[in-house]
Structure formats: structure tokens, C-alpha cells
Write an enzyme that holds these catalytic residues in place. Sequence first.
Site, PDB file in Angstrom:
ATOM      1  N   GLY A  12       0.787  -1.236   0.000  1.00 15.97           N
ATOM      2  CA  GLY A  12       0.000   0.000   0.000  1.00 15.97           C
ATOM      3  C   GLY A  12       0.813   1.277   0.000  1.00 15.97           C
ATOM      4  N   ASN A  14       1.623   2.969  -2.612  1.00 21.70           N
ATOM      5  CA  ASN A  14       0.959   3.889  -3.551  1.00 21.70           C
ATOM      6  C   ASN A  14      -0.299   4.492  -2.926  1.00 21.70           C
ATOM      7  OD1 ASN A  14       2.344   4.159  -6.219  1.00 21.70           O
ATOM      8  ND2 ASN A  14       2.385   1.928  -5.987  1.00 21.70           N
ATOM      9  N   ASN A 106      -4.892   2.747 -13.177  1.00 24.37           N
ATOM     10  CA  ASN A 106      -3.950   1.744 -12.681  1.00 24.37           C
ATOM     11  C   ASN A 106      -2.535   2.295 -12.708  1.00 24.37           C
ATOM     12  OD1 ASN A 106      -3.003  -0.878 -11.849  1.00 24.37           O
ATOM     13  ND2 ASN A 106      -2.400  -1.298 -13.982  1.00 24.37           N
ATOM     14  N   HIS A 108       1.288   0.944 -13.117  1.00 27.14           N
ATOM     15  CA  HIS A 108       2.019  -0.252 -13.525  1.00 27.14           C
ATOM     16  C   HIS A 108       3.519   0.044 -13.472  1.00 27.14           C
ATOM     17  CE1 HIS A 108       2.695  -4.103 -15.417  1.00 27.14           C
ATOM     18  NE2 HIS A 108       3.607  -3.483 -16.157  1.00 27.14           N
ATOM     19  N   ASP A 149      -3.493  -3.689 -18.958  1.00 29.33           N
ATOM     20  CA  ASP A 149      -2.484  -2.624 -19.116  1.00 29.33           C
ATOM     21  C   ASP A 149      -2.578  -1.946 -20.486  1.00 29.33           C
ATOM     22  OD1 ASP A 149      -1.453  -3.140 -16.554  1.00 29.33           O
ATOM     23  OD2 ASP A 149      -0.142  -4.707 -17.326  1.00 29.33           O
ATOM     24  N   GLU A 179       6.583   5.990  -9.344  1.00 31.09           N
ATOM     25  CA  GLU A 179       5.175   5.701  -9.003  1.00 31.09           C
ATOM     26  C   GLU A 179       4.559   6.709  -8.042  1.00 31.09           C
ATOM     27  OE1 GLU A 179       4.220   1.590  -8.121  1.00 31.09           O
ATOM     28  OE2 GLU A 179       6.042   0.920  -9.104  1.00 31.09           O
TER      29      GLU A 179
END
Length: 417
Positions: A12, A14, A106, A108, A149, A179
Site C-alpha cells: 500500500g 501507492n 492503474n 504499472h 495494461d 510511481e
Amino acid sequence: MLKISVLVSGGGTNLQALIDAQNNGILKSGRVVQVVSSRSDAYAIERAKKFGISVDVVDFKTSGDEFENKILNALEKFKPEVIVLAGFMHILSKNFIEKSQAKIINIHPSLIPAFCGRGFYGLKVHEAVLKSGNKITGATVHLVNEIPDGGEILAQKPVTIRSDDTPEKLQRRVMEEAEWVILPRAVEEVCAKISKIIPYSIKYPGRGIITGMTSAGRPALAYFIMGRSASSKARIFERAGDELIIKLTKQDKNFDPSLILYSPLRIFEDKIIVTNGDQTDTIYDFLKAGKTFEDALRTRDYEPDAPHYTPRISAIMNKSGFKQSILKRAGKFFFEYNFEPGFGRLIHTYDHDVRRDEILPSFMGEPREVKISDDIEKFALSLWDEIGEDYRVAMYVRFYDSKFATYEDRIFNTNTL
Ligand code: GAR
């Protein structure tokens, strides 16, 4: 403020980056209201709880359909406009994407289109990157569609690979350098964009009319004027009973007053008329004589303000829906709509801004779909803000109750009398 649900499966970090961005003002158009974890032992759950965010655990060991349905049920509690997959290790089906009715974002851990798709998740991505001998990797934030993706890329950031990198070291650096930086910014951009009333950018719409219905089913209208010349800038809106009039702040003899001073809003029985000129009175008189909105406007034309020949825009609304019209050199056009909660149509005079010595291009195409929330204060402030402070002169917003009996309204004026 939009609601964001974050789907997680692991550490977690992000999610933490989103919470931090919320606390330091980078993420301001949306708020994380819910975390859904596919694992009961995910550390992300502790992070969420620490910040008082609601947590749901949906065990991924259930079968595909059941797993997705349980997540959809959990989301139903908050009905988020935005879902962020932040280290969520499962591929969502087309069915889920459609049913969620949210924008799904999302993160990635590679530079898509490299090292993505089925089988590329978490550490596996970094192992494959190192094996490939590449010198550069990075992270990508993208919208989620039915191709794993494969949705529209919102942001990417490269990260240099070092000779002593292990998958774990590289994963940490991609997170830190890419990120946690690009995810909050991209989420803010998406939230800001979808919370706009006018979903496209336009510098000089001129005068504009919105008619439609708020998200709670209240008939709504808005009318705004902008100005570039001294006389059109010197106007203010004033209420006259249930109607609206325009006044001048200072007298200026060098203009045609019929194009500047008119009733933008008049009411005939159960019909509300909104226009950008004295055709309001033409429509009113025709309705009184038992004729129609269209009958009235067929007797009128665009404005005689050569060389622009500004279009005349008009709308009429009653209990069952609304019509809009534009009279321009290219023709006379009429549009008819049923009410749809949460949506309206915007028609405006100019298509886009040009240099002061150029001819202003008339509005083109069909009235644009706009969003109408049920909070008049928020709606009016956002619209005023979106019109922009350079040219806006006055704006009026009215939300009726669902029975068309009473209303609340807001007037904004740049000038004072
Ligand atoms: C992150 O590196 C994220 O990009 C990746 O998993 C990690 C989760 O970390 N996601 C995927 O691989 C999705 N295909 P976090 O739980 O600390 O945010």
C-alpha cells in the site's frame, strides 16, 4: 469533491502516496473514501485505518465472477467516481469495468508497452526488466479498459537501471522515483477533469445558456455573458421579480442598445425562456399568441453586428424537458431534449477565441453535454471559475424544485452599479 476508492493487495505504498498527496494539497479534487483489499493481511489495510478510511476485504480466493461481484458490492457503499488500482494484483473483466461506472486508474511498474499485460505484475516485472539487459525502466499510470495494461496512458516516468540492481532494489527505486510521484498527480488530473462542468477548454465562449436537470432531478438553467468591448463589459444582471434584466453601469452612446440591454430570462405560464437577446420578447409574444418557440425564432435572425454576425442562442424549458436553438449565418437550428438527471446542454455564441482584429467564429455543432450537480453554490462557483476571469461579466443560475414550484438562484456580477 469526488470520491475515490483504492483497490489494493499488498504494502500500500501507492495508497500512502495518495493519502500524503491529499494532505499536502496535490490531490484536491478527490478524496480517498474507501480501500478494498484482496488480502486480509495486506499492510495497506493498516495504512487506511490509520487515516480513518473505510476498509473492505474481499478474498480473492473466490471464483472470478464472485470476486468481482463482491468488490462491486463493496463499492456500492460509496459509489466512487474514481477507482485507483494501487498494487492490485488482479485483472478486472470488461463486465466489472462497465458495471463500476467509474474511471479506473492503474499504476504499472514499467514503461508500457514494455513488460506489461498478463503475467507482468509486482516483482515479476522487475525480474523481467533486469533479465532483458535494458538500461531504463520506469512506471506508467493509465486508464483501465478491457485489455490488461492497455488503456489510455496518463503519465510515465523513466528510471535508470543500475548495474547492482536486484529486482527488490529496482522495485523500490521505481516506486520512489516514479510511481509515488506520477500516481497522485495523474489521479488529481483525472478528478479535476471529470469534476468540470464544461468538459473541454474554451477561452471565449461569449454568451452561454445551460438548461438541464441536476443530479437530484431538479430542472436547472444558467446564463452567462462575457465581454471584450467596454460597453459589453459594463453590464450587470439584476432580478426583476422572477425574471432577469440587464443594466449598464455607465452610459456609452456608441452601441446598439438592443444587443446589449434585453431580458435574458422571461416566464410565460409554465415555460421559462432564456436567450442572449431581444428574441426573448419575440418568443414570449408568440407563446402568448398561442404559437411556438420555433414559430417565434423563424421570424428572427443572427445579430447584425458585422463582421461577426453573432448567433442568437435561445432555450425554453418546462416540466417535460427543454429545447435550444441557434440562429446563425449557416442556418437556423433547433434541438429538443428530455430531462436526464445530472446532465444539461450548453450552447454558446462563439466556437473559440481569436485575435481581437479577427472575425469571431460562431458556435459549431450540437449543444455540448455538461454535468449539473445538485449543489447550486458549488455549481455556480465552478461555472464562474470555468468561464474564466479575463472576460466574464455576469452569470445567473437557477435550480427549480422537482415540481417547478419554487427555486433557488445565484447572481454573479463582475461590476457593481
Ligand atoms: C507497485 O510497484 C505497483 O506498481 C505494482 O505493484 C506494486 C504495489 O506496491 N502493481 C502492479 O504490478 C500491477 N500490475 P504497493 O502495494 O506498495 O503500492
